[in-house]
Scaffold this motif. Sequence first.
Motif, PDB file in Angstrom:
ATOM      1  N   LEU A 206       0.857  -1.185   0.000  1.00 36.31           N
ATOM      2  CA  LEU A 206       0.000   0.000   0.000  1.00 36.31           C
ATOM      3  C   LEU A 206       0.891   1.233   0.000  1.00 36.31           C
ATOM      4  O   LEU A 206       1.788   1.366   0.834  1.00 36.31           O
ATOM      5  CB  LEU A 206      -0.901   0.009   1.236  1.00 36.31           C
ATOM      6  CG  LEU A 206      -1.859   1.202   1.374  1.00 36.31           C
ATOM      7  CD1 LEU A 206      -2.930   1.142   0.289  1.00 36.31           C
ATOM      8  CD2 LEU A 206      -2.504   1.203   2.751  1.00 36.31           C
ATOM      9  N   ILE A 207       0.672   2.129  -0.940  1.00 37.62           N
ATOM     10  CA  ILE A 207       1.445   3.363  -1.049  1.00 37.62           C
ATOM     11  C   ILE A 207       0.612   4.514  -0.517  1.00 37.62           C
ATOM     12  O   ILE A 207      -0.478   4.781  -1.022  1.00 37.62           O
ATOM     13  CB  ILE A 207       1.868   3.640  -2.504  1.00 37.62           C
ATOM     14  CG1 ILE A 207       2.599   2.432  -3.094  1.00 37.62           C
ATOM     15  CG2 ILE A 207       2.720   4.901  -2.576  1.00 37.62           C
ATOM     16  CD1 ILE A 207       3.875   2.066  -2.367  1.00 37.62           C
ATOM     17  N   ARG A 221      -2.303  -3.320   2.278  1.00 39.75           N
ATOM     18  CA  ARG A 221      -2.920  -3.347   0.951  1.00 39.75           C
ATOM     19  C   ARG A 221      -3.954  -4.476   0.851  1.00 39.75           C
ATOM     20  O   ARG A 221      -5.059  -4.293   0.325  1.00 39.75           O
ATOM     21  CB  ARG A 221      -1.826  -3.540  -0.097  1.00 39.75           C
ATOM     22  CG  ARG A 221      -2.290  -3.885  -1.491  1.00 39.75           C
ATOM     23  CD  ARG A 221      -3.003  -2.764  -2.178  1.00 39.75           C
ATOM     24  NE  ARG A 221      -3.292  -3.092  -3.559  1.00 39.75           N
ATOM     25  CZ  ARG A 221      -4.239  -2.518  -4.290  1.00 39.75           C
ATOM     26  NH1 ARG A 221      -4.985  -1.577  -3.757  1.00 39.75           N
ATOM     27  NH2 ARG A 221      -4.435  -2.871  -5.540  1.00 39.75           N
ATOM     28  N   LEU A 222      -3.630  -5.647   1.379  1.00 38.22           N
ATOM     29  CA  LEU A 222      -4.555  -6.768   1.335  1.00 38.22           C
ATOM     30  C   LEU A 222      -5.803  -6.503   2.180  1.00 38.22           C
ATOM     31  O   LEU A 222      -6.923  -6.839   1.778  1.00 38.22           O
ATOM     32  CB  LEU A 222      -3.852  -8.040   1.810  1.00 38.22           C
ATOM     33  CG  LEU A 222      -2.745  -8.544   0.880  1.00 38.22           C
ATOM     34  CD1 LEU A 222      -1.904  -9.606   1.558  1.00 38.22           C
ATOM     35  CD2 LEU A 222      -3.328  -9.072  -0.428  1.00 38.22           C
ATOM     36  N   LEU A 223      -5.626  -5.900   3.342  1.00 37.67           N
ATOM     37  CA  LEU A 223      -6.784  -5.542   4.172  1.00 37.67           C
ATOM     38  C   LEU A 223      -7.660  -4.523   3.456  1.00 37.67           C
ATOM     39  O   LEU A 223      -8.891  -4.566   3.550  1.00 37.67           O
ATOM     40  CB  LEU A 223      -6.319  -5.011   5.521  1.00 37.67           C
ATOM     41  CG  LEU A 223      -5.776  -6.048   6.502  1.00 37.67           C
ATOM     42  CD1 LEU A 223      -5.159  -5.369   7.715  1.00 37.67           C
ATOM     43  CD2 LEU A 223      -6.891  -7.002   6.944  1.00 37.67           C
ATOM     44  N   SER A 224      -7.019  -3.609   2.728  1.00 35.39           N
ATOM     45  CA  SER A 224      -7.792  -2.628   1.962  1.00 35.39           C
ATOM     46  C   SER A 224      -8.630  -3.308   0.885  1.00 35.39           C
ATOM     47  O   SER A 224      -9.803  -2.965   0.672  1.00 35.39           O
ATOM     48  CB  SER A 224      -6.838  -1.603   1.332  1.00 35.39           C
ATOM     49  OG  SER A 224      -7.541  -0.707   0.503  1.00 35.39           O
ATOM     50  N   LEU A 225      -8.039  -4.299   0.213  1.00 32.84           N
ATOM     51  CA  LEU A 225      -8.778  -5.026  -0.821  1.00 32.84           C
ATOM     52  C   LEU A 225      -9.939  -5.819  -0.219  1.00 32.84           C
ATOM     53  O   LEU A 225     -11.039  -5.876  -0.793  1.00 32.84           O
ATOM     54  CB  LEU A 225      -7.833  -5.972  -1.569  1.00 32.84           C
ATOM     55  CG  LEU A 225      -6.777  -5.300  -2.461  1.00 32.84           C
ATOM     56  CD1 LEU A 225      -5.801  -6.345  -2.995  1.00 32.84           C
ATOM     57  CD2 LEU A 225      -7.442  -4.553  -3.609  1.00 32.84           C
ATOM     58  N   ARG A 229     -13.837  -5.167  -1.228  1.00 36.27           N
ATOM     59  CA  ARG A 229     -14.627  -6.229  -1.870  1.00 36.27           C
ATOM     60  C   ARG A 229     -15.721  -6.770  -0.959  1.00 36.27           C
ATOM     61  O   ARG A 229     -16.816  -7.077  -1.416  1.00 36.27           O
ATOM     62  CB  ARG A 229     -13.701  -7.361  -2.306  1.00 36.27           C
ATOM     63  CG  ARG A 229     -14.411  -8.500  -3.020  1.00 36.27           C
ATOM     64  CD  ARG A 229     -13.430  -9.408  -3.721  1.00 36.27           C
ATOM     65  NE  ARG A 229     -14.122 -10.519  -4.383  1.00 36.27           N
ATOM     66  CZ  ARG A 229     -13.523 -11.413  -5.170  1.00 36.27           C
ATOM     67  NH1 ARG A 229     -12.231 -11.316  -5.408  1.00 36.27           N
ATOM     68  NH2 ARG A 229     -14.212 -12.397  -5.722  1.00 36.27           N
ATOM     69  N   TYR A 230     -15.414  -6.901   0.342  1.00 35.27           N
ATOM     70  CA  TYR A 230     -16.339  -7.576   1.247  1.00 35.27           C
ATOM     71  C   TYR A 230     -16.800  -6.728   2.425  1.00 35.27           C
ATOM     72  O   TYR A 230     -17.643  -7.175   3.208  1.00 35.27           O
ATOM     73  CB  TYR A 230     -15.687  -8.854   1.801  1.00 35.27           C
ATOM     74  CG  TYR A 230     -15.363  -9.880   0.748  1.00 35.27           C
ATOM     75  CD1 TYR A 230     -16.381 -10.607   0.128  1.00 35.27           C
ATOM     76  CD2 TYR A 230     -14.054 -10.122   0.362  1.00 35.27           C
ATOM     77  CE1 TYR A 230     -16.091 -11.558  -0.847  1.00 35.27           C
ATOM     78  CE2 TYR A 230     -13.756 -11.071  -0.605  1.00 35.27           C
ATOM     79  CZ  TYR A 230     -14.777 -11.785  -1.209  1.00 35.27           C
ATOM     80  OH  TYR A 230     -14.488 -12.716  -2.174  1.00 35.27           O
TER      81      TYR A 230
END
Length: 466
Positions: A206-207, A221-225, A229-230
């Motif tokens: 995440l930038i 970044r993965l938590l943001s995705l 999405r969910y």
Amino acid sequence: MEHEYKINSVWDHINAQEKEDMNQYADRYMQFLDAAKTEREAAKTIIRLAQEAGYRSFDDIIKAGEAPKAGQGFYLNHKNKAVVLFMPGTEPLTAGLDIVGSHIDAPRLDLKSHPLYEDGGLGLLKTHYYGGIKKYQWTCLPLALHGIAYREDGTEVTINIGDDPDDPVFYITDLLPHLGKDQNAKTLAEGVTGEQLNAVFGLEPLIDEAGEEVKDPVKARLLSLLHDRYGLVEKDLLLAELELVPAGRAREVGLDRSMIAAHGHDDRSCSFAAVDGLLNMKDTPSRWAAALLVDKEEIGSVGNTSMGAIFFENALAELLNLTGGRELDLRRTLSQSRVLSGDVTAALDPSFPEVMDKRNTAFIGRGVSINKYTGARGKSGSNDANAEFLQDIRKIFDDAGVLWQMGELGKVDQGGGGTIAYILANRGAEVVDCGVPMLSMHAPIELAAKADCYMTMRAYQAFLAQ
């Protein structure tokens, strides 16, 4: 006189119409496997099939307070992880049921409560394996993530990533052979440990737009995705029920397309055979018939959705109560019941013949296998079916043209395994193990013959139709 043990192949003993029926059944079964990667998905799919066949809800019947009528099927959904399909017969329930009992859970990798972390620039998921697996087999495979989670407001979220052709998949790494000297010196059981079964979940950091340093940027970044999405946050993962299973659909194997490679043959091959056989029964049986599909067999039949729970007995008590039944009637019902414990067994693998007694093993492609007992070594933990019941089963199968064989789970001192058979036997029912012989049991992808899956369905249907 020719005896069933001389059967070399199911294909030698069925006609063109039966071959067509077998292939159609295999198509239905493969569709089920693709829809039922987890025990929750299996239960949901079974209920849908029952509803399409006109089965009513158990809860509706109990609320109505009217005893079910012969020929009017109904289903029990137990906590979305176990299902019972009932077909009332012309005889009273106290005369006993004919039951095929199977399990719909399968070996897999569950995510831990704190699954997501970052290390070495990778976003990874911590897992805890479920059931008996060879851990090294789960590396270097495309994996899919299935399950449910809840947002803080109580909203349920269904997660299914990796089985759609456009989805990404996940992956567990293994050492390259160039650096595997120490690993190669270990036993297979030690080569990959449970704590090394960490699935690669992502790589991109995440930038921060303001140029601020982000702690664990890949994880962020993965938590943001996940949130985009969910609608999930990291705290929601603490309570989630998420499973990693092999990605991809069931596939035909062999130039002749005679076999099926898929995740979860153990024991969804037997579960689906029971469901399909019961739902497509032509006539109303005299005795009550039931397909009993349970959870958690792979971890010892413990927990409230397993065969070790009393939900099935509770359901019978509710049904008996509709006609003024008592506790004694429940005990009589169970003791008068007959059960095929529908579970797979090991077939002879010509690459590993040393673990089998060839004179007492099942062979792939020769029909459904009857196992008088399972257990380990001195039959420890097994149900040992009696000869009287086995004779009844033989007559049912022979009269219906079912091709069957006798099997045993390996050499006496080699190991062994158990099923749910002993649980209903402890309640007084007559029980024997009977199911699909297969190869690579408990591997991420297992192998079964279409012919054996078909004959297992035929066997269950003949038994339930009595």
